[in-house]
Design a protein around this motif. Structure first.
Motif, PDB file in Angstrom:
ATOM      1  N   THR A  68       0.849  -1.189   0.000  1.00  0.00           N
ATOM      2  CA  THR A  68       0.000   0.000   0.000  1.00  0.00           C
ATOM      3  C   THR A  68       0.887   1.242   0.000  1.00  0.00           C
ATOM      4  OG1 THR A  68      -0.030   0.133   2.415  1.00  0.00           O
ATOM      5  CG2 THR A  68      -1.732  -1.235   1.366  1.00  0.00           C
ATOM      6  N   ARG A 120      -7.620  -0.964  -2.750  1.00  0.00           N
ATOM      7  CA  ARG A 120      -6.271  -0.572  -3.163  1.00  0.00           C
ATOM      8  C   ARG A 120      -5.490  -1.778  -3.670  1.00  0.00           C
ATOM      9  NH1 ARG A 120      -2.866   2.673  -5.320  1.00  0.00           N
ATOM     10  NH2 ARG A 120      -3.587   4.413  -4.029  1.00  0.00           N
ATOM     11  N   GLU A 145      -6.579   5.901   2.811  1.00  0.00           N
ATOM     12  CA  GLU A 145      -5.648   6.497   1.853  1.00  0.00           C
ATOM     13  C   GLU A 145      -5.350   7.931   2.270  1.00  0.00           C
ATOM     14  OE1 GLU A 145      -4.326   5.165  -1.132  1.00  0.00           O
ATOM     15  OE2 GLU A 145      -5.122   3.196  -0.617  1.00  0.00           O
TER      16      GLU A 145
END
Length: 357
Positions: free
Chosen positions: A79, A96, A355
């Motif tokens: 990530t 993601r 995020e």
């Protein structure tokens, strides 16, 4: 009180499972996937049903259902940068890793499978110590051109696990130590630890070549190769990570095979194997300067740390910096289980993945 924790770790050609009750290992399995098996899947994402079926079969073989579990602890995927510790697997993380991956690697499927298995239950489902955890100090992020920033990418789970083992061996707290730790596996990464923080790291993009990866390359020669039309973009990435390093030179990524070649008198095999150890030693030396030479221990771990020959080559070049401690093998599954147990026992709080803008 029983607290069953199911740990999952997908590698590029392996699927590893472990079942713990609290901190006690009950069962474990490591499955090696053949090229023939994986070639039936045209992409990493197409491996999802295959990988999930192995996870389900493991639980069935040990007479467990997901509802019997207290937690599923999954190897983290790639990530954007996150902090150390536990993260709840949520829709944002799954989206993601599955729909917008930063890197195409089977590890990204691990949290996805864990999340799918836990659907319809209220059990803890989490990752621990992601490879993209980032505590690098700003000075170590400078690359040489403003378009590219050095980033942190290392075998965080195993490296942090052996950091705590080293602290226990030295009868000190991890937060009181300066360490240089190198993970020696199919990929190699080395890290500088200052009082409980990983302040700098070198991996197969910025350091030594490894059994399967090319490591840092001369920039002019690499630029020329990129524009030579010898490789497509995908082929070149595969050459750098997967078909590079020791494999490219010797046709094998297995150190045991290389040592047999050396024993039979193969000088090229000895040269390449020794060169890899030399480059790891140079990484360790470079990272020791991050700690101003005040290093309490150099720690070697990973599969190649089983090799006395390889370890001795590194030791003879680095022991002047600090004592060399060896923890051969990998401790990712133990780290996942103990991380989940800390969350279950409320000694640590799992963070919410989101995020960053």
């Amino acid at each position: 009180m029983d607290k069953y924790i199911f740990c999952i770790n997908f590698g590029s050609t392996s699927s590893k499972f472990a079942l713990y009750n609290n901190d006690q290992l009950i069962a474990e399995q490591s499955i090696s996937h053949s090229k023939e098996e994986l070639s039936k899947c045209s992409s990493i994402n197409e491996q999802l049903p295959l990988r999930q079926s192995y996870a389900e079969t493991f639980l069935e073989q040990h007479h467990m259902s997901v509802k019997d579990l207290s937690a599923i602890a999954a190897r983290a995927g790639v990530t954007p940068p996150v902090d150390f510790g536990a993260y709840m697997i949520n829709d944002c993380m799954v989206d993601r890793l599955f729909n917008h991956p930063l890197v195409d690697h089977a590890m990204n499927l691990t949290p996805v499978v864990a999340y799918r298995l836990a659907q319809g239950t209220d059990i803890l489902v989490m990752t621990y110590d992601s490879c993209t955890t980032n505590q690098m100090e700003p000075v170590y992020k400078i690359s040489g051109i403003p378009e590219i920033e050095r980033s942190h990418m290392c075998h965080t789970e195993n490296i942090r696990a052996v950091a705590f083992k080293t602290a226990k061996k030295l009868q000190k707290n991890y937060e009181d130590l300066n360490l240089v730790i190198a993970h020696l596996g199919g990929g190699i990464s080395a890290t500088a630890h200052s009082h409980g923080r990983i302040i700098d790291s070198m991996d197969s993009n910025s350091g030594a070549f490894s059994p399967e990866r090319a490591g840092i390359l001369p920039s002019r020669a690499l630029a020329k190769l990129i524009y030579s039309n010898k490789f497509t973009e995908a082929e070149l990435y595969k050459r750098l990570e997967g078909n590079g390093g020791m494999l490219a030179y010797l046709g094998t990524a297995d150190g045991r095979d290389v040592e047999k070649m050396i024993a039979s008198g193969n000088k090229q095999a000895e040269l390449i194997y020794h060169a890899m150890a030399v480059q790891v030693s140079k990484e360790i030396g470079a990272l020791s300067t991050d700690l101003l030479g005040n290093v309490d221990a150099i720690v070697l771990t990973g599969g190649l740390a089983h090799s006395k020959l390889f370890v001795d080559w590194i030791r003879e070049r680095t022991a002047f910096i600090a004592p060399v401690t060896v923890f051969p093998g990998e401790y990712e599954m133990e780290a996942l289980a103990l991380g989940a147990l800390r969350v279950l026992n409320r000694h640590e709080e799992a963070q919410i993945y989101q995020e960053r803008g």
